[in-house]
Design a protein around this motif. Sequence first.
Motif, PDB file in Angstrom:
ATOM      1  N   HIS A 101      49.346  20.597  40.936  1.00 59.11           N
ATOM      2  CA  HIS A 101      49.661  21.594  39.912  1.00 59.11           C
ATOM      3  C   HIS A 101      51.099  21.369  39.469  1.00 59.11           C
ATOM      4  CE1 HIS A 101      46.257  24.205  39.292  1.00 59.11           C
ATOM      5  NE2 HIS A 101      46.037  24.279  40.592  1.00 59.11           N
ATOM      6  N   VAL A 102      51.283  20.481  38.512  1.00 54.36           N
ATOM      7  CA  VAL A 102      52.631  20.167  38.030  1.00 54.36           C
ATOM      8  C   VAL A 102      52.873  20.723  36.625  1.00 54.36           C
ATOM      9  CG1 VAL A 102      52.872  18.118  39.468  1.00 54.36           C
ATOM     10  CG2 VAL A 102      51.851  17.912  37.184  1.00 54.36           C
ATOM     11  N   CYS A 103      51.965  21.602  36.169  1.00 55.60           N
ATOM     12  CA  CYS A 103      52.152  22.250  34.873  1.00 55.60           C
ATOM     13  C   CYS A 103      52.184  23.764  35.017  1.00 55.60           C
ATOM     14  CB  CYS A 103      51.054  21.827  33.908  1.00 55.60           C
ATOM     15  SG  CYS A 103      51.501  22.017  32.162  1.00 55.60           S
ATOM     16  N   GLY A 104      52.141  24.258  36.255  1.00 46.18           N
ATOM     17  CA  GLY A 104      52.286  25.678  36.484  1.00 46.18           C
ATOM     18  C   GLY A 104      51.030  26.505  36.340  1.00 46.18           C
ATOM     19  N   HIS A 105      49.861  25.872  36.252  1.00 43.04           N
ATOM     20  CA  HIS A 105      48.639  26.641  36.058  1.00 43.04           C
ATOM     21  C   HIS A 105      48.341  27.535  37.259  1.00 43.04           C
ATOM     22  CE1 HIS A 105      46.940  23.579  32.890  1.00 43.04           C
ATOM     23  NE2 HIS A 105      48.182  23.953  32.648  1.00 43.04           N
ATOM     24  N   ASP A 106      48.780  27.136  38.455  1.00 49.88           N
ATOM     25  CA  ASP A 106      48.600  28.007  39.621  1.00 49.88           C
ATOM     26  C   ASP A 106      49.361  29.311  39.430  1.00 49.88           C
ATOM     27  OD1 ASP A 106      50.937  26.443  39.668  1.00 49.88           O
ATOM     28  OD2 ASP A 106      51.066  26.429  41.845  1.00 49.88           O
ATOM     29  N   VAL A 107      50.546  29.234  38.853  1.00 52.61           N
ATOM     30  CA  VAL A 107      51.324  30.439  38.569  1.00 52.61           C
ATOM     31  C   VAL A 107      50.667  31.255  37.464  1.00 52.61           C
ATOM     32  CG1 VAL A 107      53.550  31.289  37.738  1.00 52.61           C
ATOM     33  CG2 VAL A 107      53.461  29.395  39.366  1.00 52.61           C
ATOM     34  N   HIS A 108      50.190  30.601  36.422  1.00 54.45           N
ATOM     35  CA  HIS A 108      49.525  31.318  35.334  1.00 54.45           C
ATOM     36  C   HIS A 108      48.370  32.154  35.878  1.00 54.45           C
ATOM     37  CE1 HIS A 108      50.782  27.697  32.587  1.00 54.45           C
ATOM     38  NE2 HIS A 108      51.817  28.303  33.143  1.00 54.45           N
ATOM     39  N   MET A 109      47.582  31.573  36.779  1.00 51.77           N
ATOM     40  CA  MET A 109      46.435  32.297  37.324  1.00 51.77           C
ATOM     41  C   MET A 109      46.849  33.538  38.105  1.00 51.77           C
ATOM     42  SD  MET A 109      43.768  29.330  38.568  1.00 51.77           S
ATOM     43  CE  MET A 109      44.943  28.105  39.152  1.00 51.77           C
ATOM     44  N   VAL A 110      47.840  33.406  38.980  1.00 50.04           N
ATOM     45  CA  VAL A 110      48.190  34.560  39.808  1.00 50.04           C
ATOM     46  C   VAL A 110      48.913  35.629  38.985  1.00 50.04           C
ATOM     47  CG1 VAL A 110      48.210  33.250  41.954  1.00 50.04           C
ATOM     48  CG2 VAL A 110      50.334  33.508  40.674  1.00 50.04           C
ATOM     49  N   VAL A 111      49.625  35.245  37.943  1.00 47.94           N
ATOM     50  CA  VAL A 111      50.242  36.251  37.069  1.00 47.94           C
ATOM     51  C   VAL A 111      49.162  37.072  36.375  1.00 47.94           C
ATOM     52  CG1 VAL A 111      51.554  36.582  34.940  1.00 47.94           C
ATOM     53  CG2 VAL A 111      52.435  35.069  36.720  1.00 47.94           C
ATOM     54  N   VAL A 112      48.187  36.401  35.780  1.00 50.47           N
ATOM     55  CA  VAL A 112      47.123  37.131  35.080  1.00 50.47           C
ATOM     56  C   VAL A 112      46.297  37.942  36.064  1.00 50.47           C
ATOM     57  CG1 VAL A 112      45.019  36.828  33.714  1.00 50.47           C
ATOM     58  CG2 VAL A 112      47.090  35.572  33.116  1.00 50.47           C
ATOM     59  N   LEU A 113      46.021  37.400  37.246  1.00 47.88           N
ATOM     60  CA  LEU A 113      45.327  38.177  38.275  1.00 47.88           C
ATOM     61  C   LEU A 113      46.163  39.391  38.677  1.00 47.88           C
ATOM     62  CD1 LEU A 113      42.927  38.418  40.248  1.00 47.88           C
ATOM     63  CD2 LEU A 113      44.257  37.037  41.862  1.00 47.88           C
ATOM     64  N   GLY A 114      47.474  39.228  38.764  1.00 47.73           N
ATOM     65  CA  GLY A 114      48.338  40.350  39.092  1.00 47.73           C
ATOM     66  C   GLY A 114      48.276  41.452  38.051  1.00 47.73           C
ATOM     67  N   VAL A 115      48.160  41.085  36.780  1.00 45.18           N
ATOM     68  CA  VAL A 115      47.987  42.093  35.735  1.00 45.18           C
ATOM     69  C   VAL A 115      46.657  42.812  35.919  1.00 45.18           C
ATOM     70  CG1 VAL A 115      47.805  42.501  33.253  1.00 45.18           C
ATOM     71  CG2 VAL A 115      49.437  40.809  34.124  1.00 45.18           C
ATOM     72  N   ALA A 116      45.610  42.057  36.265  1.00 50.18           N
ATOM     73  CA  ALA A 116      44.312  42.677  36.509  1.00 50.18           C
ATOM     74  C   ALA A 116      44.390  43.683  37.664  1.00 50.18           C
ATOM     75  CB  ALA A 116      43.269  41.602  36.815  1.00 50.18           C
ATOM     76  N   GLU A 117      45.112  43.342  38.720  1.00 49.08           N
ATOM     77  CA  GLU A 117      45.264  44.256  39.849  1.00 49.08           C
ATOM     78  C   GLU A 117      46.055  45.493  39.444  1.00 49.08           C
ATOM     79  OE1 GLU A 117      46.956  41.959  43.013  1.00 49.08           O
ATOM     80  OE2 GLU A 117      45.017  41.060  43.553  1.00 49.08           O
ATOM     81  N   ARG A 118      47.093  45.308  38.656  1.00 46.05           N
ATOM     82  CA  ARG A 118      47.918  46.446  38.259  1.00 46.05           C
ATOM     83  C   ARG A 118      47.156  47.390  37.340  1.00 46.05           C
ATOM     84  NH1 ARG A 118      54.195  45.554  36.873  1.00 46.05           N
ATOM     85  NH2 ARG A 118      54.017  44.642  38.974  1.00 46.05           N
ATOM     86  N   LEU A 119      46.295  46.851  36.482  1.00 45.83           N
ATOM     87  CA  LEU A 119      45.507  47.711  35.600  1.00 45.83           C
ATOM     88  C   LEU A 119      44.481  48.525  36.375  1.00 45.83           C
ATOM     89  CD1 LEU A 119      44.937  45.501  32.432  1.00 45.83           C
ATOM     90  CD2 LEU A 119      46.204  47.646  32.570  1.00 45.83           C
ATOM     91  N   ARG A 120      44.114  48.102  37.560  1.00 45.85           N
ATOM     92  CA  ARG A 120      43.231  48.917  38.406  1.00 45.85           C
ATOM     93  C   ARG A 120      44.013  50.007  39.129  1.00 45.85           C
ATOM     94  NH1 ARG A 120      38.790  50.016  37.434  1.00 45.85           N
ATOM     95  NH2 ARG A 120      37.732  49.844  39.441  1.00 45.85           N
ATOM     96  N   ARG A 121      45.260  49.711  39.470  1.00 43.56           N
ATOM     97  CA  ARG A 121      46.093  50.732  40.118  1.00 43.56           C
ATOM     98  C   ARG A 121      46.614  51.753  39.108  1.00 43.56           C
ATOM     99  NH1 ARG A 121      48.660  46.223  42.445  1.00 43.56           N
ATOM    100  NH2 ARG A 121      50.543  46.701  41.236  1.00 43.56           N
ATOM    101  N   GLU A 122      46.876  51.305  37.885  1.00 50.20           N
ATOM    102  CA  GLU A 122      47.412  52.170  36.841  1.00 50.20           C
ATOM    103  C   GLU A 122      46.473  52.070  35.644  1.00 50.20           C
ATOM    104  OE1 GLU A 122      51.432  50.915  36.093  1.00 50.20           O
ATOM    105  OE2 GLU A 122      51.733  50.418  38.210  1.00 50.20           O
ATOM    106  N   PRO A 123      45.338  52.758  35.691  1.00 47.47           N
ATOM    107  CA  PRO A 123      44.276  52.533  34.701  1.00 47.47           C
ATOM    108  C   PRO A 123      44.726  52.824  33.273  1.00 47.47           C
ATOM    109  CG  PRO A 123      43.489  53.838  36.559  1.00 47.47           C
ATOM    110  CD  PRO A 123      44.972  53.762  36.685  1.00 47.47           C
ATOM    111  N   MET A 124      44.147  52.054  32.359  1.00 54.52           N
ATOM    112  CA  MET A 124      44.379  52.287  30.937  1.00 54.52           C
ATOM    113  C   MET A 124      43.511  53.469  30.503  1.00 54.52           C
ATOM    114  SD  MET A 124      42.354  48.852  30.190  1.00 54.52           S
ATOM    115  CE  MET A 124      40.555  48.742  30.131  1.00 54.52           C
ATOM    116  N   HIS A 125      43.898  54.091  29.411  1.00 52.06           N
ATOM    117  CA  HIS A 125      43.201  55.285  28.958  1.00 52.06           C
ATOM    118  C   HIS A 125      42.187  55.016  27.863  1.00 52.06           C
ATOM    119  CE1 HIS A 125      47.026  56.881  30.714  1.00 52.06           C
ATOM    120  NE2 HIS A 125      46.149  57.650  31.313  1.00 52.06           N
ATOM    121  N   ARG A 126      42.269  53.877  27.248  1.00 50.77           N
ATOM    122  CA  ARG A 126      41.289  53.539  26.218  1.00 50.77           C
ATOM    123  C   ARG A 126      41.229  52.033  26.050  1.00 50.77           C
ATOM    124  NH1 ARG A 126      43.297  54.030  20.129  1.00 50.77           N
ATOM    125  NH2 ARG A 126      45.379  53.115  20.275  1.00 50.77           N
TER     126      ARG A 126
END
Length: 402
Positions: A101-126
């Motif tokens: 992984h010399v283009c950072g795709h491993d980081v891209h995945m965990v960042v987007v997964l982290g957003v998914a986790e945060r949206l479950r902890r702090e749910p969106m309203h619509r």
Amino acid sequence: MADTPGPGALESPADLIALRRDLHRHPELRFREHRTAALLRERLERLGYDVQTGVGGTGIVAQLASGEPGPHVVLRADMDAMPVADLKDVPWASSVPGVAHVCGHDVHMVVVLGVAERLRREPMHRGLVSFVFQPAEERPFGEPSGAQAMLAEGILNDPPPDAILGLHCWPELPAGSVGVDERIAMAGKDAFRYVLHGKSAHAATPSQGRDAVLGIAQLTTALHQGFSRLRDSSDQAVLNVGTIAGGRSQSVIADRAEITGTVRTIDAGARDRLLLAMDRIAQGSAQMLGLTCESTWADRMPAVINDPRLVRCALEAGREVLGDDAVRLLTQPPMTSDDFALFGELMPALYLKLGVGDGGTWPPLHSGAFDVDERAIGVGISVLHRIALELLEGRSDDRSET
């Protein structure tokens, strides 16, 4: 590198760092991201997302609906590694010879997964949020891209998205910062192959043959020379000859040789003019030595264009999260390319640059020494999460009207 001093208030969750290092130790090439996809699927399903797998080969689409009408926001991450040896001496170095992984795709995945986790902890309203984990962003000559494969399956047609967000590791920026390109986030790219056909003969009697290897050497030089002279001073364009092959024996005049490479441009007019000139140079080089030239253009990728409304949203939301000094408006388009552009042709798009270096001489992308300051992961999560919420709640529209 990940243990160097950095912005202490922006630490990343330990489990996401552990996942990033796991992904980094076990890289997988394009359309073979089976283990990677399985790890992501397990995390997303545990969070309660509706997960679709095998999209476009090995891709994943995970969705979460708030239950109330609203915008459809998409976040995308690429999953594949590159056929490059890992040169780092760290515990999380690649365990797969010749792949890293010399283009950072491993980081891209965990960042987007982290957003998914945060949206479950702090749910969106619509609204509705979709997470796209895409295979095969890295693209050899003439091969399909993962974005093409996923879009061909109509993954985001119902309902159509209102915006797509992504980010890319950027070693030129220090960890703790993000860059927002004013307009062009990545250049357009065209890939070329020139094949010269000659006539074989014994090396002792070269006049009886037509030397394709000599021709391809001269063509390589002529392309670089011609490109530099035919490019206007205002053109933003880059030529690279990346591969060269030909011949089967040291004692035979080669009857076939080829090169492949890329041209990266910003302006469509410059692109058309330079590509036409290259074909003219190739034909002339071949004729000079009595050869014939076969030219092929492939892998056309448009530029990644940031939507103006999303740029404003990113600047304001990013500065609220990180502070004014940590969010940079970038005005010089880079000449890298990315098939995120194919999503951007269909919906408003924003592609951020995530600082992962020290602001100095950090190993570049695609280098075997490339790594990241892992505190950048928390930065990426915080900024993307805030932008996504702004869009889902409609606050970006309110900002643009003030």
